[in-house]
Scaffold this motif. Structure first.
Motif, PDB file in Angstrom:
ATOM      1  N   GLY A 297       0.676  -1.173  -0.331  1.00 46.58           N
ATOM      2  CA  GLY A 297      -0.123  -0.055  -0.165  1.00 46.58           C
ATOM      3  C   GLY A 297       0.953   1.216   0.108  1.00 46.58           C
ATOM      4  O   GLY A 297       2.243   1.289   0.181  1.00 46.58           O
TER       5      GLY A 297
ATOM      6  N   HIS B 211      -7.550   7.771   0.824  1.00 46.73           N
ATOM      7  CA  HIS B 211      -7.245   7.225  -0.545  1.00 46.73           C
ATOM      8  C   HIS B 211      -5.724   7.691  -1.062  1.00 46.73           C
ATOM      9  O   HIS B 211      -5.481   8.543  -1.873  1.00 46.73           O
TER      10      HIS B 211
ATOM     11  N   ALA C 104      -1.409   0.912  -4.889  1.00 41.89           N
ATOM     12  CA  ALA C 104      -1.990   2.284  -5.156  1.00 41.89           C
ATOM     13  C   ALA C 104      -0.808   3.268  -5.010  1.00 41.89           C
ATOM     14  O   ALA C 104      -1.029   4.432  -5.707  1.00 41.89           O
TER      15      ALA C 104
ATOM     16  N   THR D 157     -10.544   4.640  -4.622  1.00 46.32           N
ATOM     17  CA  THR D 157      -9.432   4.024  -5.015  1.00 46.32           C
ATOM     18  C   THR D 157      -9.284   2.504  -4.891  1.00 46.32           C
ATOM     19  O   THR D 157      -8.513   1.960  -5.449  1.00 46.32           O
TER      20      THR D 157
HETATM   21  C1  LIG Z   1     -11.098   2.984   6.390  1.00 50.33           C
HETATM   22  C2  LIG Z   1     -10.880   2.648   5.059  1.00 50.33           C
HETATM   23  C3  LIG Z   1     -12.251   2.723   4.066  1.00 50.33           C
HETATM   24  C4  LIG Z   1     -12.027   2.997   2.609  1.00 50.33           C
HETATM   25  N1  LIG Z   1     -13.032   2.922   1.933  1.00 50.33           N
HETATM   26  C5  LIG Z   1     -13.132   2.779   0.636  1.00 50.33           C
HETATM   27  C6  LIG Z   1     -14.282   2.670  -0.267  1.00 50.33           C
HETATM   28  O1  LIG Z   1     -15.405   2.813   0.364  1.00 50.33           O
HETATM   29  N2  LIG Z   1     -14.105   2.993  -1.680  1.00 50.33           N
HETATM   30  C7  LIG Z   1     -12.624   2.590  -2.084  1.00 50.33           C
HETATM   31  O2  LIG Z   1     -12.806   2.648  -3.359  1.00 50.33           O
HETATM   32  N3  LIG Z   1     -11.757   2.628  -1.319  1.00 50.33           N
HETATM   33  C8  LIG Z   1     -11.958   2.760   0.042  1.00 50.33           C
HETATM   34  N4  LIG Z   1     -10.500   2.782   0.711  1.00 50.33           N
HETATM   35  C9  LIG Z   1      -9.389   2.776   0.019  1.00 50.33           C
HETATM   36  C10 LIG Z   1      -8.860   1.330  -0.401  1.00 50.33           C
HETATM   37  O3  LIG Z   1      -9.161   0.724   0.659  1.00 50.33           O
HETATM   38  C11 LIG Z   1      -7.462   1.328  -0.709  1.00 50.33           C
HETATM   39  O4  LIG Z   1      -7.304   2.373  -1.982  1.00 50.33           O
HETATM   40  C12 LIG Z   1      -6.881   0.058  -1.285  1.00 50.33           C
HETATM   41  O5  LIG Z   1      -7.084  -0.949  -0.344  1.00 50.33           O
HETATM   42  C13 LIG Z   1      -5.461   0.296  -1.654  1.00 50.33           C
HETATM   43  O6  LIG Z   1      -5.000  -1.155  -1.975  1.00 50.33           O
HETATM   44  P1  LIG Z   1      -3.444  -1.304  -1.736  1.00 50.33           P
HETATM   45  O7  LIG Z   1      -3.195  -2.568  -2.361  1.00 50.33           O
HETATM   46  O8  LIG Z   1      -2.834   0.004  -2.255  1.00 50.33           O
HETATM   47  O9  LIG Z   1      -3.261  -1.325  -0.196  1.00 50.33           O
HETATM   48  P2  LIG Z   1      -3.988  -1.933   1.054  1.00 50.33           P
HETATM   49  O10 LIG Z   1      -5.141  -2.372   0.792  1.00 50.33           O
HETATM   50  O11 LIG Z   1      -3.680  -1.261   2.356  1.00 50.33           O
HETATM   51  O12 LIG Z   1      -3.278  -3.324   1.192  1.00 50.33           O
HETATM   52  C14 LIG Z   1      -1.673  -3.425   1.660  1.00 50.33           C
HETATM   53  C15 LIG Z   1      -1.592  -4.642   2.418  1.00 50.33           C
HETATM   54  O13 LIG Z   1      -0.268  -4.794   2.722  1.00 50.33           O
HETATM   55  C16 LIG Z   1      -0.022  -5.319   4.185  1.00 50.33           C
HETATM   56  N5  LIG Z   1       1.144  -4.933   4.511  1.00 50.33           N
HETATM   57  C17 LIG Z   1       1.462  -3.536   4.687  1.00 50.33           C
HETATM   58  N6  LIG Z   1       2.853  -3.364   5.163  1.00 50.33           N
HETATM   59  C18 LIG Z   1       3.120  -4.697   5.442  1.00 50.33           C
HETATM   60  C19 LIG Z   1       4.377  -5.240   5.854  1.00 50.33           C
HETATM   61  N7  LIG Z   1       5.639  -4.660   6.123  1.00 50.33           N
HETATM   62  N8  LIG Z   1       4.416  -6.782   6.262  1.00 50.33           N
HETATM   63  C20 LIG Z   1       3.528  -7.439   5.565  1.00 50.33           C
HETATM   64  N9  LIG Z   1       2.147  -6.994   5.102  1.00 50.33           N
HETATM   65  C21 LIG Z   1       2.288  -5.600   5.127  1.00 50.33           C
HETATM   66  C22 LIG Z   1      -1.357  -4.442   4.717  1.00 50.33           C
HETATM   67  O14 LIG Z   1      -1.778  -5.348   6.109  1.00 50.33           O
HETATM   68  C23 LIG Z   1      -2.455  -4.563   3.671  1.00 50.33           C
HETATM   69  O15 LIG Z   1      -3.013  -5.711   3.793  1.00 50.33           O
HETATM   70  C24 LIG Z   1     -10.608   2.697   2.076  1.00 50.33           C
HETATM   71  C25 LIG Z   1      -9.586   2.562   2.684  1.00 50.33           C
HETATM   72  C26 LIG Z   1      -9.751   2.727   4.201  1.00 50.33           C
HETATM   73  C27 LIG Z   1      -8.482   2.553   5.016  1.00 50.33           C
END
Ligand SMILES: Cc1cc2nc3c(=O)[nH]c(=O)nc-3n(C[C@H](O)[C@H](O)[C@H](O)COP(=O)(O)OP(=O)(O)OC[C@H]3O[C@@H](n4cnc5c(N)ncnc54)[C@H](O)[C@@H]3O)c2cc1C
Length: 424
Positions: free
Chosen positions: A125, A346, A378, A389
């Motif tokens: 993330g 986001h 992201a 996002t």
């Molecule tokens: C409270 C909240 C509500 C949201 N609501 C919406 C919504 O309604 N609609 C929408 O479109 N988007 C929403 N979002 C945004 C959306 O969730 C994110 O844009 C999306 O999840 C990003 O995906 P990602 O894979 O980049 O990161 P993430 O989904 O954050 O995935 C990263 C993963 O890596 C893991 N991780 C991180 N560092 C480490 C490490 N060092 N070792 C092992 N694991 C690790 C984390 O635990 C996580 O599981 C919301 C976000 C939040 C926090």
């Protein structure tokens, strides 16, 4: 998409998209009030045009949240070439020269190395992927030096270019017990709601909370929407993030309209608080550092207030809790925004894809200057998209998976047969 296949939507894919099963009465009131305020109706924000007002479509299936874990991971958990390690925290990428060869992770007090024969994919993330790169010695030289981390590869863009949607809430009391909150007058109904959820996956407990949507222009001169509304038939404050705020959200009746600046010009950064991999990353969002963002937010607060002042809300409108009627002038609204606005979750852009010197990954999401190391999340978005996002990040992952398979096939064609991959 449960509405069926169209020019813009497919059916039968892993990420299920559905309409709200049991929208709250106030969500219909919000749509009516927004139309009254002059905005147009748009039944599909992901269709031909984004602009307009409607209840949101949700990533839900059978009235439950349809997460990427449920959509993509759970169906393949029994594959022999997949091992999922949980309750583990990756602490660094293992490197041989400029080549990523695996990761170290911490679990139950132990530090464990795991090798990757082909490549390492970071998917932590927008906050954690740049943190992990920096902990591994890949990032801005100054930041690594400050924390005594040996430099393995200087990459100035790691952690920079942080963008997020700043969000303000207009919150009202509701004079009728029709919102999602709990009160004495609706205790019996709440019990029924619990049963209808448990038995049929219907009723208010299927809500996503932010039921009503809107993509609108802060002024007609904008080419595309620069404000987004999220209407919640509940009176929220600071997303219920501590006990007193959660109690405020749950108890009593109210409603709220979020408004966020969809195309912020301010840029922040992610840094390190410490070289300790268990420490949180340093998050400096730098919201409102560009003056245009404050101006857009002020227009947004006024636009949201105009909607909530609509006739459709007359039978329900109680006192405005935030910002409160005393807040009227632009200066007062600015002070309110500085005091109360916050993230709508986001964050993107901190390992941006691009070709300039601040880019972190190339157009196949490989980290510049490194081998066998990609970032897929992201953080690779160069610019924040004008919407939520989650689905765009899933799209990035789909595209990355296709590119990884393609490069694997190309390698297989040349006779190599290495298969293992570590994904963080
Ligand atoms: C409270 C909240 C509500 C949201 N609501 C919406 C919504 O309604 N609609 C929408 O479109 N988007 C929403 N979002 C945004 C959306 O969730 C994110 O844009 C999306 O999840 C990003 O995906 P990602 O894979 O980049 O990161 P993430 O989904 O954050 O995935 C990263 C993963 O890596 C893991 N991780 C991180 N560092 C480490 C490490 N060092 N070792 C092992 N694991 C690790 C984390 O635990 C996580 O599981 C919301 C976000 C939040 C926090």
């Amino acid at each position: 998409h449960e509405r069926g296949a169209t020019e813009f939507h497919g059916v039968g894919g892993p990420l299920n998209v559905a309409d709200l099963r049991s929208p709250n009465l106030l969500t219909g009131v919000y749509v009516e009030a927004a139309l009254e305020a002059g905005y147009v109706r748009n039944n599909d924000f992901s269709g031909a045009s984004q602009e307009g007002i409607s209840p949101y479509q949700l990533t839900q299936k059978n009235g439950e949240r349809w997460s990427v874990a449920r959509g993509y991971l759970h169906p393949v958990l029994d594959r022999p070439n997949l091992t999922v390690i949980t309750n583990a925290r990756t602490s660094r990428v293992l490197l041989e020269g400029k080549r990523a060869t695996g990761v170290t992770y911490l679990q139950s007090g132990k530090s464990i190395d795991i090798g990757a024969e082909r490549e390492v994919i970071l998917a932590g993330g927008a906050i954690n992927s740049p943190q992990l790169l920096m902990l591994s010695g890949i990032g801005p030289e100054d930041e690594l030096k400050r924390h005594g981390i040996p430099l393995r590869h200087a990459l100035p863009g790691v952690g920079q270019n942080l963008q997020d949607h700043l969000d303000a809430l207009i919150v009202h009391k509701c004079v009728k017990p029709v919102s999602l909150g709990i009160s004495f007058s609706n205790l019996l109904a709440q019990t029924k709601h619990l049963f209808s959820y448990l038995l049929h996956r219907t009723g208010p407990l299927t809500t996503n909370s932010a039921e009503g949507g809107g993509f609108v222009k802060s002024d007609p001169g904008q080419a595309i929407p620069d404000l987004q509304f999220h209407f919640t038939p509940a009176h929220l404050d600071e997303h219920g993030r501590n006990l007193s705020r959660a109690a405020f959200t749950m108890l009593g009746h109210g409603y709220a309209l979020h408004v966020c600046d969809l195309r912020p010009k301010s840029r922040g950064h992610i840094g390190l608080k410490s070289a300790d991999p268990t420490a949180d990353a340093l998050i400096e969002p730098n919201y409102l550092s560009h003056p245009d963002d404050m101006n857009t937010m002020v227009k947004g607060v006024k636009a949201a207030r105009k909607v909530l002042a609509g006739k459709a809300f007359d039978p329900y409108r109680g006192v405005e809790i935030f910002p409160g009627r005393a807040v009227q002038s632009d200066e007062q609204i600015k002070a309110f925004i500085r005091r109360k606005a916050g993230t709508i979750y986001h964050p993107v852009g901190t390992c941006k894809m691009g070709r300039d010197e601040m880019a972190v990954v190339d157009d196949t999401l490989r980290v510049y200057g490194m081998q066998a190391l990609r970032v897929v999340d992201a953080s690779i978005m160069p610019t924040l998209i004008g919407g939520n996002t989650n689905a765009p990040t899933v799209m990035i992952a789909e595209k990355a998976a296709a590119m990884i398979l393609q490069s694997r096939r190309a390698t297989a064609d040349t006779g190599s047969d290495r298969t293992a991959m570590a994904q963080v």
